[in-house]
Design a protein around this motif. Structure first.
Motif, PDB file in Angstrom:
ATOM      1  N   THR A   1       5.327  18.327 -37.069  1.00  0.00           N
ATOM      2  CA  THR A   1       6.583  18.088 -36.391  1.00  0.00           C
ATOM      3  C   THR A   1       7.774  18.894 -36.365  1.00  0.00           C
ATOM      4  O   THR A   1       7.721  19.740 -37.414  1.00  0.00           O
ATOM      5  CB  THR A   1       7.258  16.445 -36.298  1.00  0.00           C
ATOM      6  N   ARG A   2       8.561  19.064 -35.644  1.00  0.00           N
ATOM      7  CA  ARG A   2       9.788  20.014 -35.750  1.00  0.00           C
ATOM      8  C   ARG A   2      10.863  18.777 -35.138  1.00  0.00           C
ATOM      9  O   ARG A   2      10.766  18.197 -34.527  1.00  0.00           O
ATOM     10  CB  ARG A   2       9.793  21.088 -34.566  1.00  0.00           C
ATOM     11  N   THR A   3      11.991  19.018 -36.151  1.00  0.00           N
ATOM     12  CA  THR A   3      13.123  18.135 -36.163  1.00  0.00           C
ATOM     13  C   THR A   3      14.386  18.980 -35.719  1.00  0.00           C
ATOM     14  O   THR A   3      14.355  19.916 -36.364  1.00  0.00           O
ATOM     15  CB  THR A   3      13.397  17.388 -37.468  1.00  0.00           C
ATOM     16  N   ARG A   4      15.166  18.421 -34.821  1.00  0.00           N
ATOM     17  CA  ARG A   4      16.294  19.000 -34.263  1.00  0.00           C
ATOM     18  C   ARG A   4      17.373  18.004 -34.441  1.00  0.00           C
ATOM     19  O   ARG A   4      17.096  16.838 -33.901  1.00  0.00           O
ATOM     20  CB  ARG A   4      15.899  19.463 -32.847  1.00  0.00           C
ATOM     21  N   GLN A   5      18.481  18.652 -34.903  1.00  0.00           N
ATOM     22  CA  GLN A   5      19.700  17.629 -35.149  1.00  0.00           C
ATOM     23  C   GLN A   5      20.564  18.053 -33.913  1.00  0.00           C
ATOM     24  O   GLN A   5      20.843  19.453 -33.714  1.00  0.00           O
ATOM     25  CB  GLN A   5      20.213  17.640 -36.466  1.00  0.00           C
ATOM     26  N   GLU A   6      21.226  16.985 -33.282  1.00  0.00           N
ATOM     27  CA  GLU A   6      22.186  17.337 -32.341  1.00  0.00           C
ATOM     28  C   GLU A   6      23.568  16.248 -32.404  1.00  0.00           C
ATOM     29  O   GLU A   6      23.313  14.973 -32.310  1.00  0.00           O
ATOM     30  CB  GLU A   6      21.633  17.258 -31.061  1.00  0.00           C
ATOM     31  N   GLY A   7      24.503  16.769 -33.144  1.00  0.00           N
ATOM     32  CA  GLY A   7      25.572  15.957 -33.529  1.00  0.00           C
ATOM     33  C   GLY A   7      25.152  15.028 -34.588  1.00  0.00           C
ATOM     34  O   GLY A   7      24.354  15.406 -35.717  1.00  0.00           O
ATOM     35  N   THR A   8      24.940  13.613 -34.406  1.00  0.00           N
ATOM     36  CA  THR A   8      24.708  12.667 -35.431  1.00  0.00           C
ATOM     37  C   THR A   8      23.107  12.167 -35.131  1.00  0.00           C
ATOM     38  O   THR A   8      22.590  11.569 -35.907  1.00  0.00           O
ATOM     39  CB  THR A   8      25.561  11.434 -35.442  1.00  0.00           C
ATOM     40  N   ARG A   9      22.781  12.706 -34.057  1.00  0.00           N
ATOM     41  CA  ARG A   9      21.303  12.267 -33.634  1.00  0.00           C
ATOM     42  C   ARG A   9      20.263  13.223 -33.774  1.00  0.00           C
ATOM     43  O   ARG A   9      20.350  14.539 -34.029  1.00  0.00           O
ATOM     44  CB  ARG A   9      21.237  12.172 -32.115  1.00  0.00           C
ATOM     45  N   CYS A  10      18.989  12.755 -34.417  1.00  0.00           N
ATOM     46  CA  CYS A  10      18.002  13.583 -34.751  1.00  0.00           C
ATOM     47  C   CYS A  10      16.787  13.399 -33.659  1.00  0.00           C
ATOM     48  O   CYS A  10      16.581  12.401 -33.344  1.00  0.00           O
ATOM     49  CB  CYS A  10      17.452  13.147 -36.184  1.00  0.00           C
ATOM     50  N   PHE A  11      16.214  14.493 -33.526  1.00  0.00           N
ATOM     51  CA  PHE A  11      15.155  14.288 -32.499  1.00  0.00           C
ATOM     52  C   PHE A  11      13.587  15.038 -33.004  1.00  0.00           C
ATOM     53  O   PHE A  11      13.949  15.996 -33.830  1.00  0.00           O
ATOM     54  CB  PHE A  11      15.173  15.127 -31.076  1.00  0.00           C
ATOM     55  N   VAL A  12      12.607  14.719 -32.686  1.00  0.00           N
ATOM     56  CA  VAL A  12      11.341  15.017 -33.108  1.00  0.00           C
ATOM     57  C   VAL A  12      10.322  15.550 -32.229  1.00  0.00           C
ATOM     58  O   VAL A  12      10.253  14.743 -31.156  1.00  0.00           O
ATOM     59  CB  VAL A  12      10.740  14.149 -34.252  1.00  0.00           C
ATOM     60  N   LEU A  13       9.620  16.503 -32.216  1.00  0.00           N
ATOM     61  CA  LEU A  13       8.639  16.873 -31.502  1.00  0.00           C
ATOM     62  C   LEU A  13       7.472  17.274 -32.289  1.00  0.00           C
ATOM     63  O   LEU A  13       7.546  17.985 -33.330  1.00  0.00           O
ATOM     64  CB  LEU A  13       9.227  18.036 -30.745  1.00  0.00           C
ATOM     65  N   LEU A  14       6.181  17.007 -31.592  1.00  0.00           N
ATOM     66  CA  LEU A  14       4.995  17.215 -32.201  1.00  0.00           C
ATOM     67  C   LEU A  14       4.788  18.846 -32.018  1.00  0.00           C
ATOM     68  O   LEU A  14       4.774  19.262 -30.862  1.00  0.00           O
ATOM     69  CB  LEU A  14       3.799  16.467 -31.567  1.00  0.00           C
ATOM     70  N   ARG A  15       4.369  19.590 -32.978  1.00  0.00           N
ATOM     71  CA  ARG A  15       3.876  21.098 -33.087  1.00  0.00           C
ATOM     72  C   ARG A  15       2.657  21.211 -32.492  1.00  0.00           C
ATOM     73  O   ARG A  15       2.004  21.796 -33.204  1.00  0.00           O
ATOM     74  CB  ARG A  15       4.189  21.693 -34.374  1.00  0.00           C
ATOM     75  N   ARG A  16       2.161  20.558 -31.342  1.00  0.00           N
ATOM     76  CA  ARG A  16       0.776  20.824 -30.851  1.00  0.00           C
ATOM     77  C   ARG A  16       0.369  22.107 -30.870  1.00  0.00           C
ATOM     78  O   ARG A  16      -0.790  22.441 -31.294  1.00  0.00           O
ATOM     79  CB  ARG A  16       0.891  20.064 -29.318  1.00  0.00           C
ATOM     80  N   GLN A  17       1.006  22.930 -30.154  1.00  0.00           N
ATOM     81  CA  GLN A  17       0.408  24.441 -29.912  1.00  0.00           C
ATOM     82  C   GLN A  17       0.316  25.119 -31.526  1.00  0.00           C
ATOM     83  O   GLN A  17      -0.725  25.999 -31.590  1.00  0.00           O
ATOM     84  CB  GLN A  17       1.459  25.253 -29.243  1.00  0.00           C
ATOM     85  N   ASP A  18       1.441  24.664 -32.170  1.00  0.00           N
ATOM     86  CA  ASP A  18       1.267  25.302 -33.532  1.00  0.00           C
ATOM     87  C   ASP A  18       0.083  25.051 -34.225  1.00  0.00           C
ATOM     88  O   ASP A  18      -0.828  25.736 -34.721  1.00  0.00           O
ATOM     89  CB  ASP A  18       2.548  25.267 -34.435  1.00  0.00           C
ATOM     90  N   LEU A  19      -0.291  23.753 -34.104  1.00  0.00           N
ATOM     91  CA  LEU A  19      -1.250  23.123 -34.667  1.00  0.00           C
ATOM     92  C   LEU A  19      -2.643  23.586 -34.222  1.00  0.00           C
ATOM     93  O   LEU A  19      -3.455  23.783 -34.857  1.00  0.00           O
ATOM     94  CB  LEU A  19      -1.275  21.674 -34.782  1.00  0.00           C
ATOM     95  N   GLN A  20      -2.600  23.806 -32.867  1.00  0.00           N
ATOM     96  CA  GLN A  20      -4.022  24.086 -32.402  1.00  0.00           C
ATOM     97  C   GLN A  20      -4.209  25.848 -32.561  1.00  0.00           C
ATOM     98  O   GLN A  20      -5.284  26.124 -32.867  1.00  0.00           O
ATOM     99  CB  GLN A  20      -3.487  24.222 -30.895  1.00  0.00           C
ATOM    100  N   ALA A  21      -2.979  26.490 -32.648  1.00  0.00           N
ATOM    101  CA  ALA A  21      -3.175  27.870 -33.135  1.00  0.00           C
ATOM    102  C   ALA A  21      -3.780  27.949 -34.608  1.00  0.00           C
ATOM    103  O   ALA A  21      -4.678  28.847 -34.906  1.00  0.00           O
ATOM    104  CB  ALA A  21      -1.959  28.619 -33.155  1.00  0.00           C
ATOM    105  N   ARG A  22      -3.245  26.998 -35.485  1.00  0.00           N
ATOM    106  CA  ARG A  22      -3.799  27.166 -36.967  1.00  0.00           C
ATOM    107  C   ARG A  22      -5.189  26.376 -37.256  1.00  0.00           C
ATOM    108  O   ARG A  22      -5.632  26.975 -38.010  1.00  0.00           O
ATOM    109  CB  ARG A  22      -2.744  26.456 -37.758  1.00  0.00           C
ATOM    110  N   PHE A  23      -5.461  25.390 -36.649  1.00  0.00           N
ATOM    111  CA  PHE A  23      -6.615  24.686 -36.743  1.00  0.00           C
ATOM    112  C   PHE A  23      -7.028  23.905 -35.315  1.00  0.00           C
ATOM    113  O   PHE A  23      -6.737  22.864 -35.108  1.00  0.00           O
ATOM    114  CB  PHE A  23      -6.449  23.406 -37.782  1.00  0.00           C
ATOM    115  N   PRO A  24      -7.739  25.044 -34.714  1.00  0.00           N
ATOM    116  CA  PRO A  24      -8.194  24.614 -33.439  1.00  0.00           C
ATOM    117  C   PRO A  24      -9.191  23.338 -33.238  1.00  0.00           C
ATOM    118  O   PRO A  24     -10.012  23.092 -34.119  1.00  0.00           O
ATOM    119  CB  PRO A  24      -9.037  25.903 -32.916  1.00  0.00           C
ATOM    120  N   GLY A  25      -8.745  22.651 -32.463  1.00  0.00           N
ATOM    121  CA  GLY A  25      -9.513  21.235 -32.445  1.00  0.00           C
ATOM    122  C   GLY A  25      -9.021  20.222 -33.098  1.00  0.00           C
ATOM    123  O   GLY A  25      -9.290  18.990 -33.010  1.00  0.00           O
TER     124      GLY A  25
END
Length: 117
Positions: free
Chosen positions: A66-90
């Motif tokens: 995942t990738r975590t992003r902070q905006e003020g006091t809030r944190c957001f998270v996103l799955l790194r789907r494309q990066d994982l597919q590039a590194r470990f296809p499937g």
């Protein structure tokens, strides 16, 4: 929150990814995030204390899932789907399919939303 370290794609290790996916709560978080939407930490629901949820999110981030992003006091998270597919296809698709078949991680959901499919 201090600035989070996110491994580069070529730094993502298979053993780290597999270790991060060895917990049903973390698999549930990946299932929830698999829809591609960035989620605020406050949107995520799991049957654990907030500090434990934070730990699980850190494990996923440190492993490169995942990738975590902070905006003020809030944190957001996103799955790194494309990066994982590039590194470990499937790999991610196989994990998600197996988790769905075995109903692993169903206890994790999004606030006011359904459990992952």
């Amino acid at each position: 929150m201090r600035r989070a370290h996110h491994p580069e794609v070529d730094e993502i290790a298979l053993t780290g990814v597999m270790a991060a996916l060895s917990d049903p709560i973390r698999i549930g978080l990946v299932r929830v995030l698999a829809d591609g939407r960035e989620r605020g930490w406050g949107e995520l629901r799991a049957p654990v204390a907030k500090s434990t949820l934070s730990h699980h999110l850190r494990v996923l981030r440190d492993a490169g899932l995942t990738r975590t992003r902070q905006e003020g006091t809030r944190c957001f998270v996103l799955l790194r789907r494309q990066d994982l597919q590039a590194r470990f296809p499937g790999l991610l698709e196989a994990v998600l399919a197996a988790a769905e078949d075995e109903d692993v991680g169903r206890q994790v959901s999004v606030k006011d939303g359904p459990h992952p499919a």
